[in-house]
Design a protein around this motif. Structure first.
Motif, PDB file in Angstrom:
ATOM      1  N   LEU A 162       0.836  -1.209   0.000  1.00 25.74           N
ATOM      2  CA  LEU A 162       0.000   0.000   0.000  1.00 25.74           C
ATOM      3  C   LEU A 162       0.866   1.252   0.000  1.00 25.74           C
ATOM      4  CD1 LEU A 162      -3.028   0.964   0.243  1.00 25.74           C
ATOM      5  CD2 LEU A 162      -2.530   1.281   2.677  1.00 25.74           C
ATOM      6  N   GLN A 163       1.894   1.258   0.843  1.00 29.72           N
ATOM      7  CA  GLN A 163       2.801   2.408   0.909  1.00 29.72           C
ATOM      8  C   GLN A 163       3.462   2.638  -0.448  1.00 29.72           C
ATOM      9  OE1 GLN A 163       3.342   4.222   3.729  1.00 29.72           O
ATOM     10  NE2 GLN A 163       5.058   5.505   3.074  1.00 29.72           N
ATOM     11  N   TYR A 164       3.932   1.555  -1.060  1.00 35.60           N
ATOM     12  CA  TYR A 164       4.620   1.675  -2.341  1.00 35.60           C
ATOM     13  C   TYR A 164       3.670   2.187  -3.420  1.00 35.60           C
ATOM     14  CZ  TYR A 164       7.255   0.416  -6.505  1.00 35.60           C
ATOM     15  OH  TYR A 164       7.910   0.458  -7.708  1.00 35.60           O
ATOM     16  N   CYS A 165       2.432   1.687  -3.443  1.00 31.72           N
ATOM     17  CA  CYS A 165       1.453   2.121  -4.446  1.00 31.72           C
ATOM     18  C   CYS A 165       1.192   3.621  -4.334  1.00 31.72           C
ATOM     19  CB  CYS A 165       0.150   1.353  -4.297  1.00 31.72           C
ATOM     20  SG  CYS A 165       0.241  -0.382  -4.823  1.00 31.72           S
ATOM     21  N   PHE A 166       0.984   4.112  -3.122  1.00 32.45           N
ATOM     22  CA  PHE A 166       0.684   5.532  -2.942  1.00 32.45           C
ATOM     23  C   PHE A 166       1.896   6.406  -3.266  1.00 32.45           C
ATOM     24  CE2 PHE A 166      -3.321   4.419  -1.188  1.00 32.45           C
ATOM     25  CZ  PHE A 166      -4.077   5.579  -1.181  1.00 32.45           C
ATOM     26  N   GLU A 167       3.063   5.969  -2.857  1.00 36.69           N
ATOM     27  CA  GLU A 167       4.253   6.767  -3.151  1.00 36.69           C
ATOM     28  C   GLU A 167       4.547   6.793  -4.649  1.00 36.69           C
ATOM     29  OE1 GLU A 167       7.388   5.300  -0.709  1.00 36.69           O
ATOM     30  OE2 GLU A 167       6.693   6.391   1.071  1.00 36.69           O
ATOM     31  N   ASP A 168       4.285   5.676  -5.327  1.00 35.95           N
ATOM     32  CA  ASP A 168       4.569   5.602  -6.756  1.00 35.95           C
ATOM     33  C   ASP A 168       3.552   6.386  -7.579  1.00 35.95           C
ATOM     34  OD1 ASP A 168       6.168   4.712  -8.888  1.00 35.95           O
ATOM     35  OD2 ASP A 168       4.795   3.074  -9.313  1.00 35.95           O
ATOM     36  N   VAL A 169       2.279   6.361  -7.175  1.00 34.35           N
ATOM     37  CA  VAL A 169       1.219   6.999  -7.955  1.00 34.35           C
ATOM     38  C   VAL A 169       1.002   8.451  -7.542  1.00 34.35           C
ATOM     39  CG1 VAL A 169      -1.249   6.924  -8.509  1.00 34.35           C
ATOM     40  CG2 VAL A 169       0.074   4.806  -8.424  1.00 34.35           C
ATOM     41  N   LEU A 170       1.075   8.740  -6.235  1.00 41.86           N
ATOM     42  CA  LEU A 170       0.765  10.090  -5.752  1.00 41.86           C
ATOM     43  C   LEU A 170       1.956  10.802  -5.113  1.00 41.86           C
ATOM     44  CD1 LEU A 170      -2.763   9.503  -4.158  1.00 41.86           C
ATOM     45  CD2 LEU A 170      -2.238  10.620  -6.325  1.00 41.86           C
ATOM     46  N   GLY A 171       3.051  10.082  -4.913  1.00 39.41           N
ATOM     47  CA  GLY A 171       4.223  10.719  -4.329  1.00 39.41           C
ATOM     48  C   GLY A 171       4.076  11.032  -2.863  1.00 39.41           C
ATOM     49  N   MET A 172       3.204  10.333  -2.149  1.00 43.56           N
ATOM     50  CA  MET A 172       2.997  10.568  -0.717  1.00 43.56           C
ATOM     51  C   MET A 172       2.473   9.303  -0.068  1.00 43.56           C
ATOM     52  SD  MET A 172      -0.484  12.903  -0.799  1.00 43.56           S
ATOM     53  CE  MET A 172       0.083  13.829  -2.241  1.00 43.56           C
ATOM     54  N   SER A 173       2.533   9.258   1.251  1.00 41.62           N
ATOM     55  CA  SER A 173       2.059   8.087   1.984  1.00 41.62           C
ATOM     56  C   SER A 173       0.536   8.062   2.032  1.00 41.62           C
ATOM     57  CB  SER A 173       2.607   8.112   3.417  1.00 41.62           C
ATOM     58  OG  SER A 173       1.981   9.152   4.166  1.00 41.62           O
TER      59      SER A 173
END
Length: 321
Positions: free
Chosen positions: A251-262
Motif C-alpha cells: 500500500l505504501q509503495y502504491c501511494f508513493e509511486d502513484v501520488l508521491g505521498m504516503s
C-alpha cells in the motif's frame, strides 16, 4: 460539479484574470471545466489565472503557490494540451511528467493532476473538429485514435516553446484589449493553431502506462473511493490495507509511486480539504465546526484544528469569514 457554462461559442474574444487565496475558487473559475482542487502542501494558498476565450479555442495560464491534487474534466468534443513551465514534479493520472513533455486529454473524460508547489502551466483547449480541419489543411498527420487515449506527448523543445510563447502573446493581447470593446488582431486564433500543429507535427505519443503501474493505480483508486464513501470513519492504515487487499508495504509503495505521498498523509490532506470545502458552503453555515470535522472522520477537535491551521495557514473559523 456543474460550471454553469456552455462550451465555447463566443463570436468575439473574452479575457479575464482571477487572483485568489482559495484553491476551490481557482478551480471554479476556469470556464467550461469541471474541477476540484485539494491543497496538498502546507502554507497560505495563492492562485492566479489568466484566460482568453476565442470562438473555437481557449488558452490560459495558471499559477499556483502550493502543491494541488486536481480532478479535471474539459468540455466535450475538445482536446486539452497542457504545457508546464517546468515538468518536474507533475503527475497526470499518477504518471510522472518529464521536463519538456506535454500533457493531453480529451474532453468529457475525467483525469487527475498532481502539481508541485510554485507551479505554472499554459493550457490550450481546442474544438476537435477545428483541429482536425486545420491538420488536414496543413498536411499534419495525427493518429486521432491514439490521441484520444494519450496522456503524455514527447514534443520537440523548440515547438513546445513556440506554443507557450504563442499562448503568452495571446494572453497579453487579450489583456491589452480588456474592457476596450475592441477585438483582437485578425489571425490570433490562426497563429495559436499554427503553433499547436507545429508541436503536434513533430511529437510522439508516449505509450500507455505499464500493467504493473496500472495495478498500482487501481489500488490507489480503490482506497480513494472508499475514503470518500466512508469519510466519517476514522480509518487507519490497516483498514486501508484490508480494503485494498494488499500488505502495508505494498500500500505504501502504491501511494508513493502513484501520488508521491504516503496513504496516511493523503487521507489527512483529503479530509482536511473536505472540511474546508464544507465550511465554506453556505448551506452548512449553521453546523458547528466540530460537527463538520467529525463528519470527515476527525475524532479529536484539538488535533484537527492544529492540522488544519498547519495546512491552510489559518484557523477553521476563518473559512466562514
Amino acid at each position: 460539479m456543474d460550471t454553469g457554462h456552455a462550451p465555447i461559442s463566443h463570436s468575439a474574444h473574452v479575457f479575464r484574470t482571477v487572483l485568489t487565496h482559495d484553491a476551490d475558487e481557482l478551480a471554479r473559475n476556469l470556464t467550461d471545466w469541471e474541477q476540484c482542487y485539494d491543497q496538498m502542501t502546507a502554507g497560505a494558498f495563492h492562485g492566479a489565472l489568466s484566460e482568453l476565450r476565442l470562438p473555437r479555442m481557449q488558452v490560459f495560464r495558471e499559477e499556483i503557490s502550493q502543491s494541488v491534487r486536481q480532478t479535471c474534466r474539459v468540455w466535450p468534443d475538445a482536446l486539452w494540451f497542457g504545457f508546464p513551465a517546468q515538468g518536474h514534479g507533475i503527475r497526470i493520472n499518477g504518471r510522472p511528467l518529464d521536463d519538456g513533455a506535454v500533457m493531453v486529454r480529451p474532453g468529457g473524460s475525467e483525469f487527475e493532476l498532481l502539481t508541485p508547489s510554485s507551479h505554472a502551466i499554459y493550457g490550450m483547449v481546442v474544438c476537435r473538429g477545428m483541429l482536425a480541419q486545420a491538420a488536414l489543411r496543413s498536411a499534419c498527420a495525427i493518429d486521432w485514435d491514439r490521441m484520444q487515449k494519450a496522456e503524455v506527448l514527447r514534443v520537440d523543445p523548440e515547438a513546445r516553446m513556440a506554443c507557450m510563447e504563442a499562448v503568452a502573446s495571446a494572453l497579453a493581447l487579450g489583456g491589452s484589449h480588456e474592457g476596450s470593446g475592441g477585438t483582437l488582431p485578425a489571425g490570433t486564433e490562426h497563429h495559436l493553431m499554427a503553433a499547436l500543429l507545429g508541436a503536434l507535427d513533430c511529437s510522439g505519443i508516449e505509450p500507455e502506462a505499464a500493467q504493473s503501474f496500472q495495478r498500482r493505480q487501481r489500488v490507489v483508486a480503490r482506497v480513494r473511493d472508499y475514503i470518500m464513501a466512508h469519510r466519517d470513519q476514522p480509518l487507519t492504515v490497516p483498514d486501508l490495507c484490508a480494503i485494498a487487499h494488499v500488505s502495508r508495504r505494498t500500500l505504501q509503495y502504491c501511494f508513493e509511486d502513484v501520488l508521491g505521498m504516503s496513504p496516511t498523509l493523503y487521507l489527512r490532506r483529503v479530509r482536511l480539504n473536505g472540511v474546508r470545502r464544507q465550511l465554506q458552503d453556505p448551506a452548512a453555515r449553521r453546523e458547528p465546526i466540530g460537527a463538520v470535522a467529525a463528519a470527515w472522520g476527525f475524532g479529536s477537535f484539538s488535533q484537527f484544528s492544529s492540522d488544519y491551521r498547519k495546512l491552510f495557514g489559518a484557523s477553521p473559523s476563518a473559512a466562514r469569514m
